[in-house]
Design a protein around this motif. Structure first.
Motif, PDB file in Angstrom:
ATOM      1  N   LYS A 298       3.926   5.749  -5.537  1.00  0.00           N
ATOM      2  CA  LYS A 298       3.746   5.877  -6.982  1.00  0.00           C
ATOM      3  C   LYS A 298       2.706   6.947  -7.321  1.00  0.00           C
ATOM      4  O   LYS A 298       2.854   7.683  -8.294  1.00  0.00           O
ATOM      5  CB  LYS A 298       3.311   4.517  -7.559  1.00  0.00           C
ATOM      6  N   LYS A 299       1.662   7.033  -6.504  1.00  0.00           N
ATOM      7  CA  LYS A 299       0.528   7.921  -6.796  1.00  0.00           C
ATOM      8  C   LYS A 299       0.775   9.354  -6.339  1.00  0.00           C
ATOM      9  O   LYS A 299       0.400  10.310  -7.019  1.00  0.00           O
ATOM     10  CB  LYS A 299      -0.720   7.356  -6.112  1.00  0.00           C
ATOM     11  N   TRP A 300       1.436   9.528  -5.162  1.00  0.00           N
ATOM     12  CA  TRP A 300       1.577  10.869  -4.582  1.00  0.00           C
ATOM     13  C   TRP A 300       3.013  11.260  -4.244  1.00  0.00           C
ATOM     14  O   TRP A 300       3.245  12.351  -3.740  1.00  0.00           O
ATOM     15  CB  TRP A 300       0.710  10.989  -3.325  1.00  0.00           C
ATOM     16  N   GLY A 301       3.967  10.353  -4.476  1.00  0.00           N
ATOM     17  CA  GLY A 301       5.362  10.715  -4.252  1.00  0.00           C
ATOM     18  C   GLY A 301       5.971  10.082  -3.011  1.00  0.00           C
ATOM     19  O   GLY A 301       5.280   9.615  -2.106  1.00  0.00           O
ATOM     20  N   LYS A 302       7.303  10.115  -2.983  1.00  0.00           N
ATOM     21  CA  LYS A 302       8.068   9.468  -1.913  1.00  0.00           C
ATOM     22  C   LYS A 302       7.795  10.098  -0.543  1.00  0.00           C
ATOM     23  O   LYS A 302       7.718   9.404   0.469  1.00  0.00           O
ATOM     24  CB  LYS A 302       9.560   9.580  -2.253  1.00  0.00           C
ATOM     25  N   GLY A 303       7.640  11.421  -0.517  1.00  0.00           N
ATOM     26  CA  GLY A 303       7.423  12.117   0.751  1.00  0.00           C
ATOM     27  C   GLY A 303       6.170  11.653   1.468  1.00  0.00           C
ATOM     28  O   GLY A 303       6.170  11.499   2.703  1.00  0.00           O
ATOM     29  N   ALA A 304       5.096  11.428   0.711  1.00  0.00           N
ATOM     30  CA  ALA A 304       3.829  10.989   1.308  1.00  0.00           C
ATOM     31  C   ALA A 304       3.987   9.617   1.950  1.00  0.00           C
ATOM     32  O   ALA A 304       3.500   9.368   3.067  1.00  0.00           O
ATOM     33  CB  ALA A 304       2.733  10.951   0.242  1.00  0.00           C
ATOM     34  N   ALA A 305       4.683   8.714   1.264  1.00  0.00           N
ATOM     35  CA  ALA A 305       4.889   7.353   1.788  1.00  0.00           C
ATOM     36  C   ALA A 305       5.748   7.374   3.047  1.00  0.00           C
ATOM     37  O   ALA A 305       5.452   6.679   4.029  1.00  0.00           O
ATOM     38  CB  ALA A 305       5.527   6.469   0.717  1.00  0.00           C
TER      39      ALA A 305
ATOM     40  N   LEU B  20       0.826  -1.205   0.000  1.00  0.00           N
ATOM     41  CA  LEU B  20       0.000   0.000   0.000  1.00  0.00           C
ATOM     42  C   LEU B  20       0.863   1.259   0.000  1.00  0.00           C
ATOM     43  O   LEU B  20       0.561   2.223  -0.707  1.00  0.00           O
ATOM     44  CB  LEU B  20      -0.941  -0.010   1.205  1.00  0.00           C
ATOM     45  N   LEU B  21       1.959   1.252   0.777  1.00  0.00           N
ATOM     46  CA  LEU B  21       2.828   2.430   0.792  1.00  0.00           C
ATOM     47  C   LEU B  21       3.554   2.614  -0.545  1.00  0.00           C
ATOM     48  O   LEU B  21       3.819   3.741  -0.957  1.00  0.00           O
ATOM     49  CB  LEU B  21       3.846   2.348   1.927  1.00  0.00           C
TER      50      LEU B  21
ATOM     51  N   ILE C  78      -7.296   5.240  -3.312  1.00  0.00           N
ATOM     52  CA  ILE C  78      -6.726   4.052  -3.978  1.00  0.00           C
ATOM     53  C   ILE C  78      -7.828   3.040  -4.252  1.00  0.00           C
ATOM     54  O   ILE C  78      -7.905   2.453  -5.334  1.00  0.00           O
ATOM     55  CB  ILE C  78      -5.614   3.429  -3.109  1.00  0.00           C
ATOM     56  N   GLY C  79      -8.713   2.833  -3.266  1.00  0.00           N
ATOM     57  CA  GLY C  79      -9.826   1.892  -3.438  1.00  0.00           C
ATOM     58  C   GLY C  79     -10.782   2.309  -4.541  1.00  0.00           C
ATOM     59  O   GLY C  79     -11.452   1.468  -5.145  1.00  0.00           O
ATOM     60  N   ASN C  80     -10.850   3.632  -4.820  1.00  0.00           N
ATOM     61  CA  ASN C  80     -11.742   4.140  -5.879  1.00  0.00           C
ATOM     62  C   ASN C  80     -11.078   4.155  -7.260  1.00  0.00           C
ATOM     63  O   ASN C  80     -11.741   4.439  -8.258  1.00  0.00           O
ATOM     64  CB  ASN C  80     -12.183   5.576  -5.545  1.00  0.00           C
TER      65      ASN C  80
END
Length: 410
Positions: free
Chosen positions: A80-87, A74-75, A364-366
């Motif tokens: 991939k979706k919002w960038g390394k900082g978010a993870a 999930l991380l 992500i689920g959507n």
């Protein structure tokens, strides 16, 4: 008959991840909160269990589908979706929360075992944390974790159900507490605490990792039933039983509880040492399952965020899980409880991390490009959004309580 047995066996095998999530969410703090709810307000807050479990089931099932739908963690999907900082922010946030609350789980283990055997809790804190760390280094830790958690859930259920029948609760008042929502005066703090801890977004998030770990151990399970709901229902049953026991036994006597072990002590004059021993066994199951489960969440998410691995085959992840246990045990031995400053720190991190995690899971689920046929249904989209409103509302209320009404900030 053979077909029924085969289906039953398949269903039982699918319970593992959901049972682990239920066991890690139902710790000593949850037992304290539910005991206080029953002792102070009787059966009147039973409806809250159904509401919190409903939303927990929505997000846990969502995390299960995310885990099955993608090969990435999930991380990694968040990265991939919002960038390394978010993870990294999510991983570090979860690690800090898990580490902060780990002391309370260690204290629960020590008190439960210490009162059962009339010895110092410190030795038990050391012994069971060392035992939990040893479990980490089994070749197939996930399989060990799954079997341990299912065993502890069974121990808890047997203990609490036995106490339930000892208590002889009023069935009419139980039914009214379930179907007639009522907010007693002065109960808002407990309602917020229970909802925030039972509707655990971090616990739901971890479900996606457990599902992927399970499939990694046995790839044939990818296209079979992966039932998360049954484990969450069991979580609700345990909360329900503890509230009812406290309502039936403690409220008529005017006994309040400040810790989970207080309820065991309160049982003794009423039912003898056997009843309190039974309840302490349940408390031990709740505490030890949270010692392992909570540490696993913190270590796995931090390992994934830092690129050190996202499963138990990674030695780095196992060392990080062990680190959470060592820190928690050290704080428990040093202070004998979870210090107020650590509670405040954990709350402050939770306020900012949990709404972000819930929102990330929801989007992500959507996302049909990620989820394919397992994308959120209209029902899940509607009630998932309502769940997010609850999470953000709790964050706003908690931030007000934390920063404006807390003596540490005055």
């Amino acid at each position: 008959m053979e077909n029924i047995q085969s289906k039953l066996l398949t269903w039982l095998k699918s319970l593992g991840p959901g049972m682990i999530t239920a066991a890690l969410v139902f710790g000593p703090s949850k037992m304290t909160i539910t005991s206080k709810m029953g002792a102070l307000y009787g059966y009147s807050l039973l409806w809250l269990v159904a509401v919190a479990i409903f939303f927990m089931a929505i997000f846990t099932a969502m995390a299960t589908r995310i885990g099955v739908s993608t090969e990435m963690s999930l991380l990694a999907t968040v990265r991939k979706k919002w960038g390394k900082g978010a993870a990294i922010a999510m991983g570090i946030g979860v690690f800090l929360v898990a580490t902060s609350f780990q002391a309370g789980n260690s204290v629960g283990v020590g008190i439960a075992a210490g009162e059962l055997f009339h010895t110092s809790p410190v030795l038990w804190i050391i012994f069971f944390n060392l035992f939990a760390i040893c479990l980490l280094f089994f070749r197939s830790f996930y399989s060990v974790l799954e079997k341990t958690m299912i065993l502890l859930i069974v121990v808890m259920l047997l203990s609490f159900i036995t106490t339930f029948f000892w208590a002889e609760p009023d069935s009419g008042e139980m039914l009214q507490g379930l179907v007639a929502p009522h907010v007693p005066e002065g109960s808002l703090g407990l309602i917020i605490a229970f909802t925030a801890s039972c509707f655990s977004i971090v616990g739901a998030l971890y479900q996606s990792y457990l599902i992927q770990e399970r499939i990694r151990a046995n790839p044939a399970l990818k296209n079979t039933q992966n039932d998360s709901t049954s484990g969450i229902i069991l979580l609700g049953v345990m909360c329900f039983i503890v509230i009812v026991c406290a309502a039936a036994i403690l409220k008529p006597k005017g006994i309040t509880v400040n810790s989970a072990s207080d309820m065991a002590k309160a049982l003794e004059p009423l039912f003898g040492s056997n009843a309190s021993a039974v309840f302490l066994i349940g408390l031990f199951g709740a505490a030890f399952s949270s010692v392992i489960g909570n540490a696993s969440v913190g270590g796995t998410l931090l390992g994934d965020a830092l690129g050190l691995g996202n499963n138990f085959s990674s030695k780095s992840v196992r060392y990080l899980v062990a680190l959470v246990m060592v820190i928690g045990a050290s704080v428990a031995i040093r202070f004998g409880k979870l210090p107020l400053e650590l509670i405040v720190f954990a709350q402050s991190v939770t306020i900012f991390v949990v709404p972000f995690i819930g929102t990330a899971m929801y989007f992500i689920g959507n996302d049909k490009s990620i989820m394919g046929d397992r994308v959120n249904s209209t029902f899940v989209k509607i009630f998932g959004a309502l769940g997010l409103i609850i999470i953000f509302s709790l964050a706003i209320v908690n931030s007000k309580e934390l920063f404006f009404n807390n003596p540490l900030f005055k």
